[in-house]
Design a protein around this motif. Sequence first.
Motif, short mmCIF file in Angstrom:
data_model
loop_
_atom_site.label_atom_id
_atom_site.label_comp_id
_atom_site.label_asym_id
_atom_site.label_seq_id
_atom_site.Cartn_x
_atom_site.Cartn_y
_atom_site.Cartn_z
N ARG A 105 6.69 8.83 10.68
CA ARG A 105 6.50 7.75 9.71
C ARG A 105 5.03 7.40 9.62
O ARG A 105 4.37 7.14 10.62
CB ARG A 105 7.31 6.51 10.11
CG ARG A 105 7.19 5.38 9.09
CD ARG A 105 7.86 4.10 9.52
NE ARG A 105 7.73 3.10 8.47
CZ ARG A 105 8.64 2.88 7.53
NH1 ARG A 105 9.76 3.59 7.53
NH2 ARG A 105 8.44 1.97 6.59
N ASN A 106 4.51 7.39 8.40
CA ASN A 106 3.14 6.99 8.11
C ASN A 106 3.16 6.02 6.93
O ASN A 106 4.10 6.01 6.12
CB ASN A 106 2.28 8.20 7.72
CG ASN A 106 2.50 9.38 8.63
OD1 ASN A 106 2.11 9.36 9.78
ND2 ASN A 106 3.14 10.42 8.11
N GLU A 107 2.10 5.23 6.82
CA GLU A 107 1.98 4.31 5.71
C GLU A 107 0.52 4.19 5.28
O GLU A 107 -0.39 4.38 6.10
CB GLU A 107 2.50 2.92 6.09
CG GLU A 107 3.99 2.88 6.37
CD GLU A 107 4.45 1.55 6.93
OE1 GLU A 107 5.67 1.36 7.01
OE2 GLU A 107 3.60 0.72 7.32
N VAL A 108 0.30 3.85 4.01
CA VAL A 108 -0.99 3.39 3.53
C VAL A 108 -0.83 1.93 3.13
O VAL A 108 0.21 1.54 2.60
CB VAL A 108 -1.53 4.23 2.36
CG1 VAL A 108 -2.02 5.58 2.84
CG2 VAL A 108 -0.48 4.40 1.26
N TRP A 109 -1.86 1.13 3.42
CA TRP A 109 -1.81 -0.30 3.16
C TRP A 109 -2.98 -0.74 2.28
O TRP A 109 -4.10 -0.23 2.40
CB TRP A 109 -1.95 -1.10 4.46
CG TRP A 109 -0.82 -1.01 5.43
CD1 TRP A 109 0.32 -0.25 5.34
CD2 TRP A 109 -0.72 -1.72 6.67
NE1 TRP A 109 1.11 -0.44 6.44
CE2 TRP A 109 0.50 -1.34 7.27
CE3 TRP A 109 -1.55 -2.64 7.32
CZ2 TRP A 109 0.90 -1.86 8.50
CZ3 TRP A 109 -1.15 -3.14 8.55
CH2 TRP A 109 0.07 -2.76 9.13
N ARG A 110 -2.69 -1.68 1.40
CA ARG A 110 -3.71 -2.43 0.68
C ARG A 110 -3.53 -3.91 1.00
O ARG A 110 -2.41 -4.41 1.11
CB ARG A 110 -3.56 -2.24 -0.83
CG ARG A 110 -4.09 -0.95 -1.38
CD ARG A 110 -5.59 -0.88 -1.37
NE ARG A 110 -6.08 0.25 -2.16
CZ ARG A 110 -7.33 0.68 -2.11
NH1 ARG A 110 -8.21 0.08 -1.31
NH2 ARG A 110 -7.71 1.71 -2.85
N LEU A 111 -4.65 -4.62 1.15
CA LEU A 111 -4.62 -6.06 1.34
C LEU A 111 -4.48 -6.74 -0.02
O LEU A 111 -5.22 -6.42 -0.96
CB LEU A 111 -5.90 -6.53 2.03
CG LEU A 111 -6.12 -6.06 3.47
CD1 LEU A 111 -7.53 -6.38 3.92
CD2 LEU A 111 -5.11 -6.72 4.40
N ALA A 112 -3.53 -7.66 -0.11
CA ALA A 112 -3.31 -8.37 -1.37
C ALA A 112 -4.46 -9.34 -1.65
O ALA A 112 -5.05 -9.92 -0.74
CB ALA A 112 -2.00 -9.13 -1.32
N ASP A 113 -4.77 -9.50 -2.92
CA ASP A 113 -5.75 -10.48 -3.37
C ASP A 113 -5.01 -11.40 -4.35
O ASP A 113 -4.75 -11.04 -5.48
CB ASP A 113 -6.92 -9.79 -4.07
CG ASP A 113 -8.03 -10.76 -4.44
OD1 ASP A 113 -7.98 -11.92 -3.98
OD2 ASP A 113 -8.94 -10.35 -5.18
N GLY A 114 -4.66 -12.59 -3.89
CA GLY A 114 -3.85 -13.48 -4.71
C GLY A 114 -2.41 -13.48 -4.26
O GLY A 114 -2.09 -13.17 -3.11
N ASP A 115 -1.50 -13.82 -5.16
CA ASP A 115 -0.09 -13.91 -4.84
C ASP A 115 0.46 -12.57 -4.37
O ASP A 115 0.11 -11.51 -4.91
CB ASP A 115 0.71 -14.39 -6.05
CG ASP A 115 0.38 -15.82 -6.42
OD1 ASP A 115 -0.10 -16.56 -5.54
OD2 ASP A 115 0.61 -16.20 -7.59
#
Length: 214
Positions: free
Chosen positions: A195-205
């Motif tokens: 299992r692998n994932e890519v993440w983005r940090l949310a900006d706003g809601d």
Amino acid sequence: MLRPEAAAALVLLLVWPGAGAERNEPPPCKEGRECFDYTLVCAESGYEARLYPASTWVGTRVNGSAYLPSVVKSFWRLFHYIQGRNQLKVHIPMTSPVLTRVKDEPGSQEFEVYFMVPRAFQELPPTPTEDTVFLERFPELRIYARYFGGWLTDENRKTQLHYLDGKLSHDGRATQAGQHFTAGYNSPMELFKRRNEVWRLADGDLGCSPTSPE
């Protein structure tokens, strides 16, 4: 330490696109290993929105190498820390996932790799004895995550991130510019159900469905 023939086989598996490919999504946490727990805000086709609590991590920084060699080099630095290269000389259990912070600048070769400190050491983690290893407190994280199987390589990292960015853009979900994370949940010796994932940090809601135009 891996024997030369075992190391060669591991490298072959890492660069072979079909190695370890999975059809079914494995669970993020294996029994007996502490994981970075989160609250699932919502799930959309292609990604999840998650809320992670503030947490303490041990990390290291590598410059001047490509993604995969940097992660491997960093892994062993952090592994030595949890094996006793800390001021208390204590063994610290391995946790999941292994996080890598990647700059989005074209051609960037700076990577920061992290192990989460287990709950038992979260408030007072042992100080590293190596100059290249440091402790870092993460604030609450609002994350968009995309899962994929097989081996986490530079090529599929970029492919999966491009897909995630496209889905978030389509849904009108803003993200913080300049960086992203990869998350790996398996030992290098685990050939299947990876299992692998890519993440983005949310900006706003933080959400999943397309935003309504104003």
